[in-house]
Design an enzyme around this catalytic site. Structure first.
Site, PDB file in Angstrom:
ATOM      1  N   LYS A 227      26.584  -7.459  25.625  1.00 51.10           N
ATOM      2  CA  LYS A 227      27.061  -6.109  25.882  1.00 51.10           C
ATOM      3  C   LYS A 227      28.374  -6.135  26.666  1.00 51.10           C
ATOM      4  CE  LYS A 227      22.512  -3.832  26.165  1.00 51.10           C
ATOM      5  NZ  LYS A 227      22.687  -2.937  25.023  1.00 51.10           N
ATOM      6  N   ARG A 301      14.591  -3.163  17.523  1.00 52.67           N
ATOM      7  CA  ARG A 301      13.944  -2.961  16.221  1.00 52.67           C
ATOM      8  C   ARG A 301      13.182  -4.203  15.775  1.00 52.67           C
ATOM      9  NH1 ARG A 301      19.679  -1.508  13.837  1.00 52.67           N
ATOM     10  NH2 ARG A 301      19.780  -0.859  16.004  1.00 52.67           N
TER      11      ARG A 301
END
Length: 452
Positions: A227, A301
């Site tokens: 990130k 996910r």
């Protein structure tokens, strides 16, 4: 709506259940203080939360030691109004310091007054508000104080003493059962992953079982798809979905709702190590499908794919809801006001709309056109974990849909609504909001009597 700062109210009104309600302040000397908050023209659950939240904040500013809440106006909306009022009072008075201990100490005496409401409804409302605070405490807790196995244990502790069976599956069991998505992410850390499963059987005669699946990433650095620096501040809160589904189940059990529900929470950290997945890897999920990993920051996910398949296959769930701080794309689209939704059918989405009307939370349905689904087709595996060409929030939901075994399914992306720096509404304070807990509770309660 009135609040009275007066110790004599103890003889006049019933105490609000729960010793964890507001904050302790010194008693203000002098005459009782009356606070009146305008309710506006449209009296809805959200407006009710706003009014009682504003009143609670004013009571804090006045350093009240005891308060009598006139619940007459809330009672006009029935149970929905009482739930809204208590979320307003509990939520507006919340302080982040409680997240360190997990306990909300008794710090002000609160009493319920007024007419037109039932004590049983008030108890339900307080249990729901309590559950929302439990979720907020967990999401606000620093990541070094909530590693995956501690988070799993905290969820089990949340339902201690209630008719809920809690089971924590450790790393070796996950490997034996083949939860490749959870392991691909969780093995990036020295803190092993876990799977927390909470089972509530409130309607044993019913065949209906609601599966509540929540993302439980307690640290999300993004892995090798690291990130940006400005995105690191909130990486401890990537387990808000897991906290929400467990808190909703806690509330259902606490009030004895006549429904069956299972909360499945995969929990792990997403870090960088020699065992971390890297872009280009292909992993085998619990469902038997293969997944091409093209972005290790799309890790939620991967673990949810295993947990959704687990809920369907191992727990016998007949309906599914997954809740996750899943995509920055949904935050970019909807900000801190509404959560994104994807649904497999209109009927199940209609039940969510009805629940949201009661909870006062805002949701917006995303399209699921087949053209979007093609964006996650993979040349190397059954599916890829990121889109070939944009539409990130939509394709993330469609990715999860592939693991639902065609059961009625809802996907709630709360990446924007799970935490706020500046509160949007009066019942919020800076930090975690407890997003989705109330809506999930009312969604499940709406299933009472179904499938019998």
């Amino acid at each position: 709506m009135k609040i009275y700062n007066n110790e004599t109210v103890q003889a006049q009104a019933a105490p609000i259940p729960g010793e964890y309600l507001l904050a302790r302040y010194q008693l203000q000397e002098g005459a009782p203080t009356r606070i009146t908050v305008g309710r506006g023209e449209e009296w809805t659950p959200l407006a009710c939360k706003e009014a009682y939240g504003k009143a609670a904040k004013l009571a804090k500013e006045l350093k009240c030691e005891s308060c009598l809440f006139d619940l007459t106006a809330a009672g006009e909306l029935g149970l929905a109004g009482l739930c809204a009022a208590m979320e307003g009072v509990y939520g507006a008075s919340y302080q982040q310091k409680f997240s360190l201990s997990g306990r909300w100490e008794p710090e002000i005496a609160c009493y319920a007054g007024g007419e037109g409401w039932q004590e049983e409804d008030l108890r339900t409302a307080c249990e729901l508000a309590h559950s929302i605070i439990e979720a907020r405490n967990l999401v606000n807790r620093p990541a070094n104080m909530l590693i995956p196995e501690q988070f799993a244990q905290a969820l089990a502790d949340m339902v201690s003493g209630l008719p809920v069976q809690a089971r924590i599956y450790r790393r070796d069991e996950l490997a034996e059962k083949g939860l490749g998505g959870l392991l691909a992410v969780g093995d990036s850390s020295g803190h092993p992953p876990a799977l927390a499963v909470l089972r509530y059987n409130g309607a044993p005669e019913s065949k209906e079982v609601l599966g509540l699946v929540g993302k439980g990433v307690t640290v999300d650095t993004g892995g090798y798809s690291l990130k940006a620096r400005d995105s690191m501040a909130g990486i401890k809160g990537d387990m808000a979905g897991g906290a929400a589904v467990a808190a909703a189940l806690r509330a259902l059990a606490a009030v004895g709702a006549k429904v069956n529900a299972v909360a499945v929470v995969p929990t792990c950290e997403n870090r960088i190590s020699r065992e971390s997945a890297v872009p280009g890897d292909v992993i085998h999920a619990f469902s038997g499908q293969t997944i091409e990993v093209l972005n290790t920051d799309a890790e939620g996910r991967l673990i949810l794919a295993d947990a959704i398949a687990w809920a369907a296959r191992e727990e016998g769930c007949t309906r599914l809801v997954d809740v996750a701080t899943l995509t920055g794309a949904i935050w970019a689209m909807l900000g801190y006001v509404a959560a994104g939704v994807m649904a497999s059918d209109d009927g199940w989405y209609g039940r969510l709309e009805a629940a949201a009307a009661v909870s006062g939370e805002k949701y917006w349905r995303m399209p699921a056109f087949k053209e979007y689904d093609k964006l996650i087709d993979s040349d190397m595996a059954d599916v890829r974990n990121t889109s070939k060409d944009g539409c990130g929030a939509i394709t993330a939901g469609l990715f999860l849909k592939r693991f639902t075994q065609e059961l009625p399914w809802l996907h709630l992306d709360i990446a924007g609504t799970a935490s706020v720096n500046t509160p949007v509404w009066q019942h919020q304070t800076a930090g975690a909001t407890g997003a989705a807990v109330s809506t999930l509770f009312h969604l499940a309660a709406g299933l009472e009597g179904c499938g019998q």
